[in-house]
Write a protein that holds these residues in place. Structure first.
Motif, PDB file in Angstrom:
ATOM      1  N   TRP A 123       0.827  -1.202   0.000  1.00 37.38           N
ATOM      2  CA  TRP A 123       0.000   0.000   0.000  1.00 37.38           C
ATOM      3  C   TRP A 123       0.866   1.257   0.000  1.00 37.38           C
ATOM      4  O   TRP A 123       0.382   2.356   0.238  1.00 37.38           O
ATOM      5  CB  TRP A 123      -0.917   0.004   1.227  1.00 37.38           C
ATOM      6  CG  TRP A 123      -2.353   0.213   0.900  1.00 37.38           C
ATOM      7  CD1 TRP A 123      -3.171  -0.594   0.185  1.00 37.38           C
ATOM      8  CD2 TRP A 123      -3.162   1.327   1.294  1.00 37.38           C
ATOM      9  NE1 TRP A 123      -4.438  -0.081   0.108  1.00 37.38           N
ATOM     10  CE2 TRP A 123      -4.454   1.103   0.784  1.00 37.38           C
ATOM     11  CE3 TRP A 123      -2.929   2.487   2.036  1.00 37.38           C
ATOM     12  CZ2 TRP A 123      -5.504   1.991   0.990  1.00 37.38           C
ATOM     13  CZ3 TRP A 123      -3.967   3.361   2.242  1.00 37.38           C
ATOM     14  CH2 TRP A 123      -5.240   3.111   1.713  1.00 37.38           C
ATOM     15  N   ASN A 163       0.632   3.706  -4.195  1.00 40.50           N
ATOM     16  CA  ASN A 163      -0.239   4.818  -3.799  1.00 40.50           C
ATOM     17  C   ASN A 163       0.482   6.139  -3.610  1.00 40.50           C
ATOM     18  O   ASN A 163      -0.128   7.132  -3.197  1.00 40.50           O
ATOM     19  CB  ASN A 163      -0.968   4.448  -2.500  1.00 40.50           C
ATOM     20  CG  ASN A 163      -1.966   3.330  -2.704  1.00 40.50           C
ATOM     21  OD1 ASN A 163      -2.606   3.236  -3.747  1.00 40.50           O
ATOM     22  ND2 ASN A 163      -2.083   2.447  -1.722  1.00 40.50           N
ATOM     23  N   THR A 205      -1.163   9.655  -4.527  1.00 40.52           N
ATOM     24  CA  THR A 205      -2.613   9.525  -4.651  1.00 40.52           C
ATOM     25  C   THR A 205      -3.292   9.970  -3.358  1.00 40.52           C
ATOM     26  O   THR A 205      -2.638  10.184  -2.331  1.00 40.52           O
ATOM     27  CB  THR A 205      -3.031   8.071  -4.955  1.00 40.52           C
ATOM     28  OG1 THR A 205      -2.868   7.265  -3.765  1.00 40.52           O
ATOM     29  CG2 THR A 205      -2.178   7.486  -6.078  1.00 40.52           C
ATOM     30  N   ARG A 246      -4.862   8.236  -1.352  1.00 40.47           N
ATOM     31  CA  ARG A 246      -4.745   7.243  -0.288  1.00 40.47           C
ATOM     32  C   ARG A 246      -3.592   7.537   0.668  1.00 40.47           C
ATOM     33  O   ARG A 246      -3.528   6.976   1.759  1.00 40.47           O
ATOM     34  CB  ARG A 246      -4.585   5.842  -0.887  1.00 40.47           C
ATOM     35  CG  ARG A 246      -5.882   5.262  -1.430  1.00 40.47           C
ATOM     36  CD  ARG A 246      -5.743   3.798  -1.787  1.00 40.47           C
ATOM     37  NE  ARG A 246      -7.027   3.194  -2.083  1.00 40.47           N
ATOM     38  CZ  ARG A 246      -7.556   3.108  -3.297  1.00 40.47           C
ATOM     39  NH1 ARG A 246      -6.900   3.620  -4.328  1.00 40.47           N
ATOM     40  NH2 ARG A 246      -8.728   2.543  -3.489  1.00 40.47           N
ATOM     41  N   HIS A 247      -2.678   8.410   0.270  1.00 38.94           N
ATOM     42  CA  HIS A 247      -1.606   8.835   1.164  1.00 38.94           C
ATOM     43  C   HIS A 247      -1.888  10.208   1.763  1.00 38.94           C
ATOM     44  O   HIS A 247      -0.979  10.844   2.304  1.00 38.94           O
ATOM     45  CB  HIS A 247      -0.266   8.857   0.416  1.00 38.94           C
ATOM     46  CG  HIS A 247       0.376   7.513   0.326  1.00 38.94           C
ATOM     47  ND1 HIS A 247       1.671   7.318  -0.120  1.00 38.94           N
ATOM     48  CD2 HIS A 247      -0.093   6.268   0.629  1.00 38.94           C
ATOM     49  CE1 HIS A 247       1.961   6.027  -0.093  1.00 38.94           C
ATOM     50  NE2 HIS A 247       0.898   5.379   0.347  1.00 38.94           N
ATOM     51  N   CYS A 263      -8.062  10.121   3.401  1.00 34.20           N
ATOM     52  CA  CYS A 263      -8.053   8.678   3.676  1.00 34.20           C
ATOM     53  C   CYS A 263      -7.643   8.431   5.125  1.00 34.20           C
ATOM     54  O   CYS A 263      -6.604   7.801   5.387  1.00 34.20           O
ATOM     55  CB  CYS A 263      -7.100   7.976   2.712  1.00 34.20           C
ATOM     56  SG  CYS A 263      -7.196   6.163   2.787  1.00 34.20           S
ATOM     57  N   TYR A 315      -4.272   2.156   5.308  1.00 32.29           N
ATOM     58  CA  TYR A 315      -4.501   0.782   4.838  1.00 32.29           C
ATOM     59  C   TYR A 315      -5.498   0.039   5.720  1.00 32.29           C
ATOM     60  O   TYR A 315      -6.375  -0.682   5.236  1.00 32.29           O
ATOM     61  CB  TYR A 315      -3.178   0.014   4.808  1.00 32.29           C
ATOM     62  CG  TYR A 315      -3.363  -1.466   4.553  1.00 32.29           C
ATOM     63  CD1 TYR A 315      -3.551  -1.940   3.259  1.00 32.29           C
ATOM     64  CD2 TYR A 315      -3.372  -2.383   5.603  1.00 32.29           C
ATOM     65  CE1 TYR A 315      -3.746  -3.288   3.013  1.00 32.29           C
ATOM     66  CE2 TYR A 315      -3.564  -3.735   5.367  1.00 32.29           C
ATOM     67  CZ  TYR A 315      -3.754  -4.183   4.075  1.00 32.29           C
ATOM     68  OH  TYR A 315      -3.955  -5.512   3.838  1.00 32.29           O
ATOM     69  N   ASP A 359      -9.124   1.270   5.060  1.00 31.67           N
ATOM     70  CA  ASP A 359      -9.580   1.167   3.677  1.00 31.67           C
ATOM     71  C   ASP A 359      -9.553  -0.272   3.157  1.00 31.67           C
ATOM     72  O   ASP A 359     -10.573  -0.799   2.729  1.00 31.67           O
ATOM     73  CB  ASP A 359      -8.711   2.059   2.783  1.00 31.67           C
ATOM     74  CG  ASP A 359      -9.231   2.124   1.361  1.00 31.67           C
ATOM     75  OD1 ASP A 359      -9.955   3.081   1.034  1.00 31.67           O
ATOM     76  OD2 ASP A 359      -8.910   1.220   0.558  1.00 31.67           O
ATOM     77  N   THR A 416       5.110   7.112   5.423  1.00 31.51           N
ATOM     78  CA  THR A 416       4.007   7.740   4.690  1.00 31.51           C
ATOM     79  C   THR A 416       3.205   8.564   5.696  1.00 31.51           C
ATOM     80  O   THR A 416       3.413   8.454   6.905  1.00 31.51           O
ATOM     81  CB  THR A 416       3.081   6.687   4.056  1.00 31.51           C
ATOM     82  OG1 THR A 416       2.243   6.118   5.070  1.00 31.51           O
ATOM     83  CG2 THR A 416       3.875   5.582   3.373  1.00 31.51           C
ATOM     84  N   GLU A 418     -12.268   7.997  -6.573  1.00 28.87           N
ATOM     85  CA  GLU A 418     -11.428   6.953  -5.984  1.00 28.87           C
ATOM     86  C   GLU A 418     -10.741   6.193  -7.063  1.00 28.87           C
ATOM     87  O   GLU A 418     -11.318   5.818  -8.065  1.00 28.87           O
ATOM     88  CB  GLU A 418     -12.314   6.028  -5.153  1.00 28.87           C
ATOM     89  CG  GLU A 418     -11.526   4.953  -4.451  1.00 28.87           C
ATOM     90  CD  GLU A 418     -12.362   4.280  -3.404  1.00 28.87           C
ATOM     91  OE1 GLU A 418     -12.186   3.076  -3.226  1.00 28.87           O
ATOM     92  OE2 GLU A 418     -13.168   4.942  -2.756  1.00 28.87           O
TER      93      GLU A 418
END
Length: 299
Positions: free
Chosen positions: A167, A171, A174, A176-177, A182, A186, A189, A218, A298
């Motif tokens: 992950w 990512n 994106t 997601r980071h 988010c 991880y 999600d 991250t 997404e």
């Protein structure tokens, strides 16, 4: 599949990233379903989804940069919400206010109050709301749940969970980071599927949770491990909708408060409770934080 009037079920897509594209294609492939509108701040993402839709007698799907304009458009029966996690609860509540059925990507929210608001709004609206925990519909999951809850094999005394995927590298750059979009990283999600199955299969819930997370360079949680004491879920009698609310169903996802810890769980000798264990993934490398737009589909 058709609406209550017998006409095609008209669907709007909120969030046109990778999952928005997948849901749009699969919905439009179903007989009696028509994707009539899409929404995303990224114009190119909307164009990609619209271009992937099959020809529709009703014409080309409308595109809106703001999801609120899609809802105000009218003429829809349901929406599929595929935006980054931070907006799921907000957009779901707004969709119910416009009288729409909702399929929403997981997780619903990391804020317990938001989850309660969604449950209450769903019950009041009398609409079908589903969170995308599709593992419940696998044949093996349904057979296992039936066997576990039959009591034939005795009570559940412990449960171990391990989930791992990279992950970090895929990512980078994106949403997601981005912890603002988010929260939970991880664990919330991607690992939500394992948590959902844990509670759904066993009928247990968390009495307490102790967990540790690491970000692995991250901005969001990447590795989580811990333990939780589990107990039998309290019986709940769902309120019956009034005749004016019409027919509807609500599908509740696990409370975010249940998902703050994952893993190494020990059984309770006194309560007959289950437990779960998870260890970090040594293969998950490091990533860096990068900026991205305040809202995007997404992917």
């Amino acid at each position: 599949m058709t609406s209550s009037t017998g006409s095609p079920l008209r669907v709007g897509i909120i969030g046109c990233g990778a999952l928005g594209l997948v849901h749009a294609q699969r919905l439009s492939d179903m007989p009696g379903v028509s994707v009539r509108a899409v929404s995303d701040p990224d114009a190119a993402a909307m164009e990609r989804v619209v271009a992937a839709l099959p020809p529709d007698p009703a014409g080309k799907a409308d595109a809106f940069a703001d999801y609120r304009d899609l809802l105000r458009r009218g003429g829809l029966d349901a929406v599929s919400i595929n935006s980054p996690n931070r907006w799921h609860a907000e957009q779901l509540l707004a969709s119910l206010e416009h009288g729409l059925h909702v399929l929403c990507e997981k997780p619903l929210s990391m804020v317990p109050d938001e989850v309660r608001q969604v449950v209450q709004a769903t019950q009041a609206a009398g609409k079908v709301v589903a969170i995308a925990y599709q593992s419940r519909y696998r044949r093996d999951s349904r057979v296992l749940r039936r066997l576990l809850q039959s009591g034939k094999w005795g009570r559940v005394t412990s449960v171990s969970i391990f989930a791992c995927e990279d992950w970090v590298r895929p990512n980078v750059g994106t949403w997601r980071h981005d912890p603002a979009r988010c929260p939970g990283g991880y664990f919330a999600d991607a690992n939500g599927h394992q948590l959902d199955l844990l509670f759904w299969l066993t009928g247990l819930e968390a009495a307490w949770v102790r967990a540790t997370t690491e970000t692995r360079s991250t901005p969001v949680p990447i590795v989580t491990w811990g333990e939780a004491r589990l107990r039998a879920q309290e019986e709940q009698t769902p309120p019956q909708p009034s005749p004016s609310q019409g027919e509807g169903a609500s599908r509740r996802s696990p409370s975010p408060s249940q998902g703050e810890g994952a893993s190494r769980r020990s059984p309770s000798p006194s309560q007959g409770e289950g437990a779960s264990r998870r260890s970090p993934s040594p293969s998950q490398g490091e990533g860096v934080q990068s900026s991205s737009p305040p809202y995007e589909g997404e992917s």
